[in-house]
Design an enzyme around this catalytic site. Structure first.
Site, mmCIF file in Angstrom:
data_model
loop_
_atom_site.group_PDB
_atom_site.id
_atom_site.type_symbol
_atom_site.label_atom_id
_atom_site.label_comp_id
_atom_site.label_asym_id
_atom_site.label_seq_id
_atom_site.Cartn_x
_atom_site.Cartn_y
_atom_site.Cartn_z
ATOM 1 N N ARG A 71 -52.234 14.776 -7.560
ATOM 2 C CA ARG A 71 -52.161 14.658 -8.697
ATOM 3 C C ARG A 71 -53.274 13.844 -9.293
ATOM 4 O O ARG A 71 -54.786 13.368 -8.283
ATOM 5 C CB ARG A 71 -51.121 13.568 -9.389
ATOM 6 C CG ARG A 71 -51.154 13.048 -10.746
ATOM 7 C CD ARG A 71 -50.226 12.369 -11.478
ATOM 8 N NE ARG A 71 -50.840 11.728 -12.278
ATOM 9 C CZ ARG A 71 -50.238 10.627 -13.524
ATOM 10 N NH1 ARG A 71 -49.180 10.159 -12.675
ATOM 11 N NH2 ARG A 71 -51.010 10.357 -14.510
ATOM 12 N N HIS A 72 -53.971 14.895 -10.163
ATOM 13 C CA HIS A 72 -55.671 14.303 -10.192
ATOM 14 C C HIS A 72 -55.678 12.908 -10.607
ATOM 15 O O HIS A 72 -54.454 11.528 -10.513
ATOM 16 C CB HIS A 72 -55.644 14.775 -11.621
ATOM 17 C CG HIS A 72 -55.215 14.362 -13.080
ATOM 18 N ND1 HIS A 72 -55.137 13.325 -13.791
ATOM 19 C CD2 HIS A 72 -53.965 14.768 -13.975
ATOM 20 C CE1 HIS A 72 -54.710 13.332 -14.952
ATOM 21 N NE2 HIS A 72 -53.503 14.288 -14.689
ATOM 22 N N GLY A 73 -56.578 12.136 -10.895
ATOM 23 C CA GLY A 73 -57.441 10.854 -10.747
ATOM 24 C C GLY A 73 -56.840 10.402 -12.148
ATOM 25 O O GLY A 73 -56.486 11.051 -12.425
ATOM 26 N N GLU A 146 -51.058 21.086 -16.773
ATOM 27 C CA GLU A 146 -49.611 20.188 -17.717
ATOM 28 C C GLU A 146 -48.162 20.702 -18.048
ATOM 29 O O GLU A 146 -48.946 21.459 -18.852
ATOM 30 C CB GLU A 146 -50.287 19.056 -17.945
ATOM 31 C CG GLU A 146 -49.445 17.711 -17.743
ATOM 32 C CD GLU A 146 -48.144 17.194 -16.235
ATOM 33 O OE1 GLU A 146 -47.732 17.913 -16.303
ATOM 34 O OE2 GLU A 146 -48.145 15.975 -16.008
#
Length: 509
Positions: A71-73, A146
């Site tokens: 998952r992205h930061g 998303e």
């Protein structure tokens, strides 16, 4: 766009030429479980059939493939508490950049053939940081964006509650049936995840990195192992959390065997903090796989635990105890096998001494118990399979055991799970953390009971010696168990197993 229907799931006991979609059934049939609060309009006969269904139809693969999801930061809208959905207005915060760098370091020695990324900036930037100096191009795919939340996107959470009232409440408590602007976002997401898998699996690569988002990564994990939309928000994905799925080809072709090797290995401690998917929780079960024992090399089954911990096992036990210092543990439960007892003793001693730094300090008391129902080693050794290849403990190894062995394991683990829920129910209004130490096979089966699955899912999860898995209960022991992480091993440092280590070498089918 693919549609996911109840009849599109794969049951190894059913004929393979069954149609993928039955128009007489709801398009997105949802299984009701005792641990899921949604009201589902399905007959008991349909529910029984659905619980026997095991995974989607996926493209055949020639060799073993490992897919690592990240998952992205943290993004600016994450920090603000704003609903992002598939909008592209937020970027990584400095904390998010730091998280991505930590993940880069975590994966720096691991080899990848290709990287897929969501095209949204917060995800693509995370992918660029993790991918580093690797020469291959990052492939962006719109299906990895998303979840589409339409009119909700851009709203602060309190604004969504004020503006949309009942619809926002449904999004919080009944997401699979949540509808907005004429769309069912979670159902659309599950269909999109299936499309992503079709593209990932047909790509000629053995090791794949995918960098995307919270909800879409949840959907990718769930669809891979055959879980429906009712499992949304049950399998957590933290910022820069890493999840690993292993795909192993079937000798006769068709849908590969699929195993969740890790879930949500986070840059920070998996036991710090007290919330799950934004909900506060004070009750938690931590499943600890005991360390390696001296008897393991002599056994036909992995991790027998009959002998005392060897040198590596002692290191693993100490590393586990240090990780759990972020928790105030109430109870440590183990089986009666030596490896489980010694691992539990190490955890207990460190917990009791944690706050005792002065000469006059009184150690904190931690309740300890040994329960024979947590012993499954005698069940596993009943298998007459040639287990010589199991010493490598490959993903999905429980699939290779006889049906009567897995049935006994499933039944025994059900008793164990009830013991843990009973311990968790003590002190109903107080924080309660229960540690259970045992064999990886036991913990795999207990997670299946937590998720209200059947024994057919035993091969869908994998655990290593010295790993931990964390289950939170925001609504108490009688409510839904939220899986915070599975097979977390970062605390083992140099003694952990590399994330992209091949599980089947270069074996071809």
């Amino acid at each position: 766009m693919y549609s996911i229907a109840a009849s599109s799931f794969f049951n190894p006991k059913l004929p393979k030429n069954l149609p993928l979609h039955n128009p007489n059934r709801p398009l997105f049939a949802i299984v009701r479980s005792s641990s899921v609060a949604q009201e589902i309009d399905k007959s008991s006969e349909e529910r029984t059939e659905s619980l026997g269904l095991k995974g989607l139809e996926f493209p055949a693969i020639k060799g073993a493939k490992r897919v690592v999801l990240v998952r992205h930061g943290q993004s600016t809208w994450n920090a603000e508490g704003r609903i992002q959905g598939s909008s592209d207005f937020s970027v990584l915060t400095s904390k998010g950049e730091s998280q991505a760098e930590t993940s880069r370091q975590m994966l720096i020695d691991d080899s990848f053939d290709i990287c897929f990324s969501s095209p949204l900036r917060r995800s693509k930037r995370t992918a660029e940081i993790i991918w580093g100096a690797r020469e291959e191009e990052i492939i962006t795919d719109s299906d990895m964006r998303e979840i589409d939340l339409y009119s909700f996107q851009g709203l602060l959470k309190h604004e969504g509650k004020a503006k949309y009232g009942e619809a926002f409440r449904q999004w919080q408590i009944d997401a699979p049936n949540f509808i907005i602007d004429g769309h069912y976002p979670v159902r659309e997401l599950w269909a999109r995840a299936k499309s992503c898998w079709d593209k990932i699996l047909v790509h000629e690569s053995k090791s794949v990195l995918v960098v995307a988002h919270n909800a879409v990564n949840q959907a990718l994990v769930a669809t891979a192992i055959g879980l429906g939309t009712e499992y949304f928000r049950i399998l957590l994905q933290s910022n820069c959390g890493v999840s690993v799925l292993d795909f192993t080809p079937q000798p006769e072709g068709g849908t590969p065997n699929i195993c969740l090797n890790r879930l949500n290995q986070t840059p920070g401690s998996p036991v710090a903090g007290g919330s799950s998917a934004g909900r506060k929780t004070s009750k938690r079960i931590v499943l600890v796989c005991h360390g390696v024992s001296e008897s393991d090399l002599e056994s036909s089954m992995p991790y027998t635990g009959n002998g005392p911990l060897n040198m590596l096992g002692n290191i693993q036990a100490q590393k586990i105890a240090e990780l759990l210092l972020d928790l105030k543990v109430n109870t440590v439960i183990s089986g009666t096998k030596m490896a489980s007892v010694e691992t539990a003793d190490t955890i207990t001693k460190v917990q009791e001494a944690a706050d005792c730094l002065g000469a006059d300090c009184i150690p904190r008391y931690v309740e300890t118990k040994q329960i024979p129902d947590l012993d499954v080693e005698s069940i596993l050794t009943q298998s007459k399979k040639d287990a010589s290849g199991l010493q490598n403990v490959s993903s999905g190894w429980l699939n290779r055991l006889e049906d009567d062995v897995t049935t006994s394991l499933w039944d025994q683990s059900g008793k164990s799970w009830k013991h843990l829920l009973y311990e968790l129910s003590k002190g109903s209004d107080q924080d309660n953390v229960v540690i259970a130490v045992g064999h990886p096979a036991l913990h795999i089966a207990m997670m299946g009971h937590c998720l209200n699955l059947t024994k057919e899912w035993l091969g869908s999860f994998h655990l290593n010696a010295g790993s931990i898995s964390v289950i939170d209960f925001p609504d108490g022991p009688s409510g839904t168990g939220v899986i915070r992480c599975i097979n977390y091993t970062a605390h083992l440092g140099r003694w952990s197993i590399p994330i992209t280590r091949s599980t089947q070498a270069d074996e071809e089918y």
